[in-house]
Write a protein that holds these residues in place. Structure first.
Motif, PDB file in Angstrom:
ATOM      1  N   LYS A  91       1.015  -1.071  -0.014  1.00  0.00           N
ATOM      2  CA  LYS A  91       0.177   0.217  -0.123  1.00  0.00           C
ATOM      3  C   LYS A  91       0.812   1.169  -0.090  1.00  0.00           C
ATOM      4  CE  LYS A  91      -3.884   1.161   0.075  1.00  0.00           C
ATOM      5  NZ  LYS A  91      -4.315   1.508  -1.125  1.00  0.00           N
ATOM      6  N   LEU A  92       2.013   1.267   0.855  1.00  0.00           N
ATOM      7  CA  LEU A  92       2.668   2.479   0.953  1.00  0.00           C
ATOM      8  C   LEU A  92       3.451   2.751  -0.332  1.00  0.00           C
ATOM      9  CD1 LEU A  92       4.380   2.191   4.605  1.00  0.00           C
ATOM     10  CD2 LEU A  92       3.003   3.974   3.676  1.00  0.00           C
ATOM     11  N   ALA A  93       4.010   1.609  -1.073  1.00  0.00           N
ATOM     12  CA  ALA A  93       4.693   1.668  -2.304  1.00  0.00           C
ATOM     13  C   ALA A  93       4.000   2.343  -3.085  1.00  0.00           C
ATOM     14  CB  ALA A  93       5.070   0.315  -2.723  1.00  0.00           C
ATOM     15  N   GLU A  94       2.439   2.152  -3.339  1.00  0.00           N
ATOM     16  CA  GLU A  94       1.458   2.809  -4.255  1.00  0.00           C
ATOM     17  C   GLU A  94       1.499   4.412  -3.938  1.00  0.00           C
ATOM     18  OE1 GLU A  94      -2.500   1.806  -3.733  1.00  0.00           O
ATOM     19  OE2 GLU A  94      -2.083  -0.312  -4.393  1.00  0.00           O
ATOM     20  N   ILE A  95       1.766   4.779  -2.799  1.00  0.00           N
ATOM     21  CA  ILE A  95       1.194   6.336  -2.402  1.00  0.00           C
ATOM     22  C   ILE A  95       2.502   7.032  -2.095  1.00  0.00           C
ATOM     23  CG2 ILE A  95      -1.208   5.520  -1.593  1.00  0.00           C
ATOM     24  CD1 ILE A  95      -0.102   5.826   1.266  1.00  0.00           C
ATOM     25  N   VAL A  96       3.571   6.695  -1.785  1.00  0.00           N
ATOM     26  CA  VAL A  96       4.790   7.585  -1.171  1.00  0.00           C
ATOM     27  C   VAL A  96       5.386   8.260  -2.644  1.00  0.00           C
ATOM     28  CG1 VAL A  96       5.259   6.447   1.070  1.00  0.00           C
ATOM     29  CG2 VAL A  96       6.458   5.677  -1.276  1.00  0.00           C
ATOM     30  N   PRO A  97       5.741   9.260  -2.373  1.00  0.00           N
ATOM     31  CA  PRO A  97       6.373  10.489  -3.436  1.00  0.00           C
ATOM     32  C   PRO A  97       7.835  10.079  -3.637  1.00  0.00           C
ATOM     33  CG  PRO A  97       6.446  11.674  -1.677  1.00  0.00           C
ATOM     34  CD  PRO A  97       5.818  10.330  -1.214  1.00  0.00           C
ATOM     35  N   VAL A  98       8.195   8.727  -3.586  1.00  0.00           N
ATOM     36  CA  VAL A  98       9.646   8.269  -3.895  1.00  0.00           C
ATOM     37  C   VAL A  98       9.378   7.268  -4.696  1.00  0.00           C
ATOM     38  CG1 VAL A  98      11.684   6.995  -2.847  1.00  0.00           C
ATOM     39  CG2 VAL A  98      10.171   8.731  -1.566  1.00  0.00           C
ATOM     40  N   SER A  99      10.337   7.313  -5.951  1.00  0.00           N
ATOM     41  CA  SER A  99      10.311   6.286  -6.960  1.00  0.00           C
ATOM     42  C   SER A  99      10.942   4.918  -6.777  1.00  0.00           C
ATOM     43  CB  SER A  99      10.870   6.610  -8.400  1.00  0.00           C
ATOM     44  OG  SER A  99      11.742   7.539  -8.326  1.00  0.00           O
ATOM     45  N   ASN A 100      10.310   3.773  -6.973  1.00  0.00           N
ATOM     46  CA  ASN A 100      10.940   2.355  -6.619  1.00  0.00           C
ATOM     47  C   ASN A 100      11.326   2.460  -4.947  1.00  0.00           C
ATOM     48  OD1 ASN A 100      10.672   1.434  -9.208  1.00  0.00           O
ATOM     49  ND2 ASN A 100      12.526   2.493  -9.795  1.00  0.00           N
ATOM     50  N   PRO A 101      10.421   2.730  -4.055  1.00  0.00           N
ATOM     51  CA  PRO A 101      10.605   2.878  -2.806  1.00  0.00           C
ATOM     52  C   PRO A 101      10.998   1.561  -1.863  1.00  0.00           C
ATOM     53  CG  PRO A 101       8.073   2.791  -2.873  1.00  0.00           C
ATOM     54  CD  PRO A 101       8.856   2.641  -4.405  1.00  0.00           C
ATOM     55  N   GLN A 102      11.870   1.792  -1.050  1.00  0.00           N
ATOM     56  CA  GLN A 102      12.120   0.682   0.142  1.00  0.00           C
ATOM     57  C   GLN A 102      11.963   1.346   1.403  1.00  0.00           C
ATOM     58  OE1 GLN A 102      15.812  -1.073  -1.470  1.00  0.00           O
ATOM     59  NE2 GLN A 102      14.684  -2.347  -2.585  1.00  0.00           N
ATOM     60  N   PHE A 103      11.583   0.518   2.468  1.00  0.00           N
ATOM     61  CA  PHE A 103      11.196   0.835   3.815  1.00  0.00           C
ATOM     62  C   PHE A 103      11.922   0.325   4.905  1.00  0.00           C
ATOM     63  CE2 PHE A 103       7.764   1.362   0.502  1.00  0.00           C
ATOM     64  CZ  PHE A 103       7.174   2.381   0.988  1.00  0.00           C
ATOM     65  N   PHE A 104      12.160   1.182   5.819  1.00  0.00           N
ATOM     66  CA  PHE A 104      12.618   0.672   7.167  1.00  0.00           C
ATOM     67  C   PHE A 104      11.611   1.236   8.243  1.00  0.00           C
ATOM     68  CE2 PHE A 104      14.596   1.626  11.182  1.00  0.00           C
ATOM     69  CZ  PHE A 104      15.307   0.595  11.331  1.00  0.00           C
ATOM     70  N   PHE A 105      11.006   0.343   8.884  1.00  0.00           N
ATOM     71  CA  PHE A 105      10.146   0.881   9.925  1.00  0.00           C
ATOM     72  C   PHE A 105      10.668   1.055  11.205  1.00  0.00           C
ATOM     73  CE2 PHE A 105       7.127  -1.514   6.849  1.00  0.00           C
ATOM     74  CZ  PHE A 105       6.383  -0.543   6.623  1.00  0.00           C
ATOM     75  N   CYS A 106      10.127   1.956  11.914  1.00  0.00           N
ATOM     76  CA  CYS A 106      10.401   2.354  13.409  1.00  0.00           C
ATOM     77  C   CYS A 106       9.394   2.790  14.034  1.00  0.00           C
ATOM     78  CB  CYS A 106      11.594   3.440  13.372  1.00  0.00           C
ATOM     79  SG  CYS A 106      11.256   5.004  12.259  1.00  0.00           S
ATOM     80  N   ASN A 107       9.639   3.532  15.195  1.00  0.00           N
ATOM     81  CA  ASN A 107       8.335   3.778  16.198  1.00  0.00           C
ATOM     82  C   ASN A 107       7.883   5.156  16.445  1.00  0.00           C
ATOM     83  OD1 ASN A 107       8.398   0.725  16.639  1.00  0.00           O
ATOM     84  ND2 ASN A 107      10.412   1.315  17.129  1.00  0.00           N
ATOM     85  N   SER A 108       8.766   6.141  15.902  1.00  0.00           N
ATOM     86  CA  SER A 108       8.468   7.589  15.948  1.00  0.00           C
ATOM     87  C   SER A 108       9.266   8.504  14.963  1.00  0.00           C
ATOM     88  CB  SER A 108       8.837   7.842  17.320  1.00  0.00           C
ATOM     89  OG  SER A 108      10.311   7.978  17.522  1.00  0.00           O
ATOM     90  N   GLY A 109       8.638   9.805  14.957  1.00  0.00           N
ATOM     91  CA  GLY A 109       9.444  10.927  14.079  1.00  0.00           C
ATOM     92  C   GLY A 109      11.131  10.761  14.375  1.00  0.00           C
TER      93      GLY A 109
END
Ligand SMILES: *Cc1c(COP(=O)(O)O)cnc(C)c1O
Length: 387
Positions: free
Chosen positions: A86-104
């Motif tokens: 879902k995130l890959a569809e909506i973020v303004p980054v081409s061919n995005p890759q993600f790292f998840f954490c717990n705060s800003g």
């Protein structure tokens, strides 16, 4: 002992505690144990974009916690896979890759490490008036001396440039710069919206010097400014994007998004960063439910529409105490001629929550489900206070 006295007695003193205890929330409204009702224009400190008390999120989390509450990011699970898709569809980054954490702050912290890793350079350039969080790296990129001074020395090789002025950045950026970090609309710093020309120039300067562009959308992301992400207003393509606050509808979660080829010069980055709770199953389920609500209820569109109405109504208030009204979508600042504390307190006495942004700015970050009628209530009260 009462809720208030227990909180007062046993909490470290970094927060000024309110003198009432909340019990539940619904949409833009919060309720306390004495039966009072408050209009939450602070939006749970910029988290409650989908509104308070959303059963869809509670149900999604409850289901996930019943089935599989624990699942480290090294173990693939359905909720995380669905969120990534879902995130890959909506973020303004081409061919995005993600790292998840717990705060800003954690998202910013990881972004800074990734920038150093990817470039092999150390210098970070941040904007004056910018805010990126309270951990050492994030604090080093944060402007306000009151936040920084007590904790110096901070991380070395950070420098600052003027927001919306490219000459200053042009002078400081070089082949030593790992990254430039920026908010699209500065939140804590006073609600200053960046200009298209400035962002175009920043992107060019980054490209020319081989520096990365880190955009901090911790506050502006997930519909707040009238688009899903504020980058979309200005067609900005960050190399690294930081997300958190409203991401999981109240559940703690942050994310760093990078373009696919960011680490192309390295063999692999295994073990270079990690988080025990990052991308945990409950947070992933909460985020997925939150994004589904944002999309289904077209809350970005509502933020654009109601935000424009709110700003227009605020501009109609004829008060010598108002210097300027500014904002983007439902991220709105009212700069006063004097300190904003007393106005925030007067609003609270009228059962309306608002936030400061710097010393003189009154900030509104309402849930994006807010209606015109609810905006009218706030504007009427502000007239009482300011005229
Ligand atoms: C709130 C905020 C942060 C820090 O987020 P925390 O979750 O409080 O650590 C970072 N950047 C921006 C732009 C923010 O508004």
């Amino acid at each position: 002992m009462s809720i208030l006295s227990l909180e007062q007695e046993y909490s470290i003193g970094v927060y000024k505690k309110k003198n009432f205890a909340l019990t539940h929330g619904e949409g833009v409204w919060l309720f306390d144990e004495d039966g009072n009702k408050y209009l939450d224009l602070a939006g749970g400190h910029g988290i409650a974009n989908i509104g308070h008390g959303r059963k869809e999120v509670a149900d999604a989390v409850a289901k996930q916690l019943t089935e599989l509450p624990i699942g480290h990011a090294s173990y693939p699970i359905k909720a995380r896979a669905q969120l990534l898709e879902k995130l890959a569809e909506i973020v303004p980054v081409s061919n995005p890759q993600f790292f998840f954490c717990n705060s800003g702050a954690e998202a910013v912290e990881a972004a800074l490490k990734f920038a150093r890793l990817a470039t092999g350079r150390t210098q970070i350039l941040a904007a004056k008036r910018g805010f990126h969080g309270r951990t050492f790296g994030a604090l080093s990129a944060t402007w306000r001396p009151e936040f920084r001074k007590p904790f110096e020395p901070l991380v070395p090789d950070f420098d600052f440039f003027s927001f919306n002025k490219t000459e200053d950045l042009a002078e400081k950026i070089s082949e030593k710069t790992a990254a430039v970090i920026l908010e699209i609309a500065q939140g804590e710093g006073g609600v200053y919206v960046g200009e298209k020309q400035f962002f175009d120039e920043v992107q060019k300067l980054c490209e020319k010097n081989g520096a990365l562009l880190i955009i901090d959308e911790v506050q502006t992301g997930f519909g707040r400014t009238g688009k899903m992400f504020a980058c979309e207003h200005f067609n900005i393509k960050p190399d690294i994007l930081c997300l958190a606050k409203a991401m999981a509808g109240g559940y703690p979660m942050g994310a760093v998004v990078v373009r696919e080829d960011l680490f192309a010069s390295l063999d692999n980055i295994r073990g270079m960063h990690a988080s025990t709770f990052g991308g945990n199953p409950g947070a992933c389920a909460a985020a997925l439910a939150t994004i589904n609500i944002l999309e289904k209820e077209k809350l970005s569109e509502n933020a654009a529409k109601i935000g424009a109405y709110f700003i227009a109504e605020l501009n109609k208030i004829k008060s010598p105490k108002i210097q300027e009204v500014r904002g983007l979508g439902l991220m709105i600042g009212v700069e006063l001629t004097d300190k904003s504390d007393s106005v925030i307190e007067a609003l609270q006495n009228a059962k309306i929550f608002a936030l400061p942004a710097g010393k003189k700015v009154l900030r509104f970050l309402p849930p994006l489900v807010i209606t015109k009628n609810e905006v009218d209530l706030v504007v009427e009260e502000l007239k009482e206070i300011l005229i």
